[in-house]
Design an enzyme around this catalytic site. Structure first.
Site, PDB file in Angstrom:
ATOM      1  N   HIS A   1       4.187  10.416  12.755  1.00 11.20           N
ATOM      2  CA  HIS A   1       3.456   9.391  13.490  1.00 11.20           C
ATOM      3  C   HIS A   1       4.471   8.440  14.119  1.00 11.20           C
ATOM      4  CE1 HIS A   1       3.882   7.767   9.408  1.00 11.20           C
ATOM      5  NE2 HIS A   1       3.503   6.550   9.789  1.00 11.20           N
TER       6      HIS A   1
ATOM      7  N   HIS B   1       0.811  -1.216   0.000  1.00  6.24           N
ATOM      8  CA  HIS B   1       0.000   0.000   0.000  1.00  6.24           C
ATOM      9  C   HIS B   1       0.846   1.269   0.000  1.00  6.24           C
ATOM     10  CE1 HIS B   1       0.768  -0.195   4.371  1.00  6.24           C
ATOM     11  NE2 HIS B   1       0.430   1.078   4.405  1.00  6.24           N
TER      12      HIS B   1
END
Length: 310
Positions: free
Chosen positions: A184, A120
């Site tokens: 993140h 992805h």
């Protein structure tokens, strides 16, 4: 000669497909709406090929042999993780080999793949930007997990060389897409980390032996992280980073170095290497079109942002 007609920098995450927002006011919805607007703009640009710069998440590359950069030149296959497209993807082979020649002449020793598996990190942005998987792509995978991490300055230099290589490539309209999260914090995937032990460590190194089984065991654990409202992002740093791209000040970002980047943006922040490569390749003023500071584990976009050539 190729013409670079646009650039899109975009966050990616498993949860963009696993936990889509239910309504237009839910977390993640503004980002996905803007991604749709960017997709419409890309359709108007009508690119003949898309160069996609993104990471791998231990679906195609493992620590049995981990290159800093891998260029796909013949076949590319989507792994199909987290709802992304699986199966063969069209590769712009002539353009890929032209990119290889240009980057080699510029002093970059790339790993080559005639049969590249992409997850992805490449496929999600490619799908979201083009609206499918029919436009031929040139996949450039950048290691963003643990050493061998290319330095930020090296990524800027690679992007500069990539832009020159594309300009010298076969005739056609080329879109550059960079797919990587902003700030993140993720669990470590560094085999040297004392916390990375047992089955996890073995899968990071030997996962190529049965990548499907490794993914099947890992994906439920990732899904279980979804919906954590306390997941950390650093929106002040994200905005600083996007402002630096707007100003074309890539040197300020490169000056952070590995430690400075990780301290400010977390382990997942290493994915901004893809943005540096893409921005340096287009070498033109950019427009920051969307930003939503939503934690990775709520909507999955992390600090969601899109960037594009006006």
């Amino acid at each position: 000669m190729s013409e670079i007609v646009g650039f899109v920098g975009m966050s990616h995450s498993p949860f963009a497909t696993l936990l889509p927002p239910a309504g237009p006011d839910d977390p993640g919805a503004p980002f996905l709406a803007d991604a749709a607007r960017v997709r419409d703009a890309v359709a108007r640009l009508a690119p003949d090929a898309v160069v996609v710069v993104g990471p791998d998440h231990f679906h195609g590359n493992f620590y049995d042999v981990m290159p800093p950069f891998v260029l796909g030149v013949e076949e590319a296959v989507g792994f199909g993780d987290y709802g992304s497209t699986s199966g063969p993807l069209p590769v712009a082979g002539d353009l890929a080999w032209s990119v290889y020649d240009g980057l080699t002449d510029a002093g970059f020793d790339l790993a080559l793949s005639y049969a590249l598996t992409v997850d992805h990190g490449i496929v999600q942005g490619y799908e979201m930007v083009t609206g499918g998987t029919t436009i031929p792509l040139v996949p450039l995978v950048v290691n963003t997990a643990a050493p061998p991490l290319p330095t930020l300055a090296r990524c800027v230099a690679l992007g500069d060389a990539l832009g020159k290589a594309l300009a010298a490539g076969p005739a056609g309209r080329v879109l550059v897409v960079a797919s990587g999260g902003l700030s993140h914090w993720l669990p470590s995937n560094d085999p040297r980390d004392p916390s990375v032990v047992g089955e996890k460590r073995a899968s990071l190194i030997h996962g190529r032996q049965d990548a499907q089984a490794f993914a099947a065991a890992r994906e439920p654990k990732v899904r279980a992280m979804g919906g954590d409202p306390d997941a950390r992002v650093n929106d002040a740093w994200d905005r600083w980073f996007l402002d630096r791209l707007t100003a074309g000040d890539l040197d300020a970002i490169a000056a952070l170095g590995h430690e400075g980047l990780e301290e400010a943006a977390g382990t997942g922040g290493h994915e901004i290497r893809t943005w540096l490569i893409g921005a340096a390749a287009v070498a033109t003023p950019l427009a920051w079109t969307s930003y939503e500071p939503v934690p990775e584990w709520i909507t999955g976009m992390g600090s969601g942002a899109t960037f594009a050539v006006p």
